[in-house]
Enzyme design. Structure first.
Site, short mmCIF file in Angstrom:
data_model
loop_
_atom_site.label_atom_id
_atom_site.label_comp_id
_atom_site.label_asym_id
_atom_site.label_seq_id
_atom_site.Cartn_x
_atom_site.Cartn_y
_atom_site.Cartn_z
N ARG A 160 0.83 -1.22 0.00
CA ARG A 160 0.00 0.00 0.00
C ARG A 160 0.86 1.26 0.00
O ARG A 160 0.50 2.27 0.60
CB ARG A 160 -0.95 0.01 1.20
CG ARG A 160 -1.85 -1.20 1.31
CD ARG A 160 -2.81 -1.31 0.12
NE ARG A 160 -3.65 -2.48 0.27
CZ ARG A 160 -3.39 -3.67 -0.26
NH1 ARG A 160 -2.30 -3.84 -1.01
NH2 ARG A 160 -4.20 -4.68 -0.07
N SER A 167 -11.16 -0.20 3.58
CA SER A 167 -10.29 -0.43 4.74
C SER A 167 -9.62 0.88 5.16
O SER A 167 -9.04 1.58 4.35
CB SER A 167 -9.22 -1.46 4.40
OG SER A 167 -9.80 -2.72 4.15
N GLU A 206 -4.54 3.55 5.58
CA GLU A 206 -4.53 3.50 4.11
C GLU A 206 -5.09 4.81 3.57
O GLU A 206 -4.68 5.28 2.51
CB GLU A 206 -5.38 2.34 3.60
CG GLU A 206 -4.77 0.98 3.77
CD GLU A 206 -5.52 -0.09 3.01
OE1 GLU A 206 -6.27 0.26 2.06
OE2 GLU A 206 -5.37 -1.27 3.35
#
Length: 320
Positions: free
Chosen positions: A183, A232, A302
């Site tokens: 990520r 998320s 994130e």
């Protein structure tokens, strides 16, 4: 986090009239998946790539001090209630090209929704990108954060990317120009993705379509898809899951204002339509603090938290 910067929000970003949309003080809540946040000082939705290039060149000459933020489907950002300073370039619905190249590669525009990219690849008989159907953003956003789902990530598929820099210059780059992590993507400064070429494997179109349906059924069963969210919130720590840690800290179902850590999936923060960005950010920070206090684990978001708190005139920008 970058230092706060004051700008003249009344200054115009361009000297010319673009062919696309350019408006001042545009509410951004409707352009994000969390459905919260204040207005953009200026919102620019270019008509096409040429309009984007011309606009950035004009901006670089006329208002280089004005910050530029690129926004796709707004699924990986929390825009604070005071809104975003400077120029917001909105690519959702723009740069949405999709083409099959020589039967093994896909050319995809940065403004194309990931779900559309997955379905197109399956129809073309190319497999390996089905996981993109579960990513609620654009191809450009997926490239910017190395988005992934169900064990797949986008950058292992990338053959090349197209970018535009702050002066409107176009570039073609390869994965070697970037540092890619979980990520995380780091590359040339002040460049934004305009598209990419993915290399996939030849497969059965019907099998690819079935796989997408299976993944989406699984996603629907496990995630609170009927409520506004960003997907998320936190990256999974090494050898663990953010949802498990948040739940183990006793935070599942915790509410603040109209926002809630989802009772269905503890790595989601949702609301019923009445939340403020400040409510969501409070839950995000509280979950970080509690998991750190109880387990000694620093959860990394994130989602990017951007913009001004309500009632302020200066902007703060950066990753939470």
């Amino acid at each position: 986090m970058m230092a706060a910067r004051a700008v003249d929000s009344m200054a115009t970003p361009f000297t010319r009239e673009p062919r696309g949309r350019l408006e001042a003080r545009v509410p951004l809540a409707g352009l994000t998946s969390w459905r919260v946040g204040g207005p953009a000082d200026w919102l620019f939705q270019p008509a096409d790539l040429d309009d984007l290039v011309e606009g950035l060149r004009d901006h670089a000459d006329h208002a280089p001090q004005m910050p530029v933020t690129f926004l796709g489907l707004g699924s990986n950002v929390l825009i604070r209630d005071g809104g975003l300073e400077g120029l917001v370039v909105h690519l959702s619905g723009v740069l949405n090209e999709r083409r099959s190249l020589d039967g093994e590669r896909l050319l995809l525009g940065a403004g194309l929704a990931c779900a559309q990219a997955a379905r197109f690849g399956a129809r073309e008989g190319l497999v390996g990108a089905e996981f993109l159907a579960g990513i609620p953003g654009t191809v450009g956003g997926a490239l910017a954060m190395n988005a992934g789902a169900w064990g797949g990530e986008i950058w292992p598929l990338v053959e090349s990317v197209a970018t535009v820099d702050a002066r409107g210059e176009l570039h073609t780059r390869t994965p070697a120009d970037y540092t890619i992590g979980y990520r995380s993507v780091r590359g040339p400064a002040d460049e934004w993705f305009t598209g990419c070429v993915l290399r996939l494997a030849v497969g059965d179109p019907e099998a690819g379509t079935r796989r997408i349906r299976e993944l989406l059924r699984e996603r629907s069963a496990k995630q609170p898809l009927g409520l506004p969210s960003c997907g998320s919130v936190f990256r999974n720590p090494e050898s663990d899951h953010a949802a498990r840690l948040v739940e183990a800290a006793g935070l599942k179902g915790l509410r603040h204002g109209a926002a809630e850590i989802s009772p269905k999936h503890a790595n989601f923060i949702t609301h019923d339509g009445a939340a403020r960005a400040a409510d969501i950010e409070w839950l995000l920070r509280h979950a970080q603090a509690e998991v750190q206090r109880r387990f000694g684990v620093q959860l990394e978001p994130e989602v990017r938290v951007l913009g001004r708190p309500a009632g302020t005139n200066e902007a703060s920008e950066g990753t939470a």
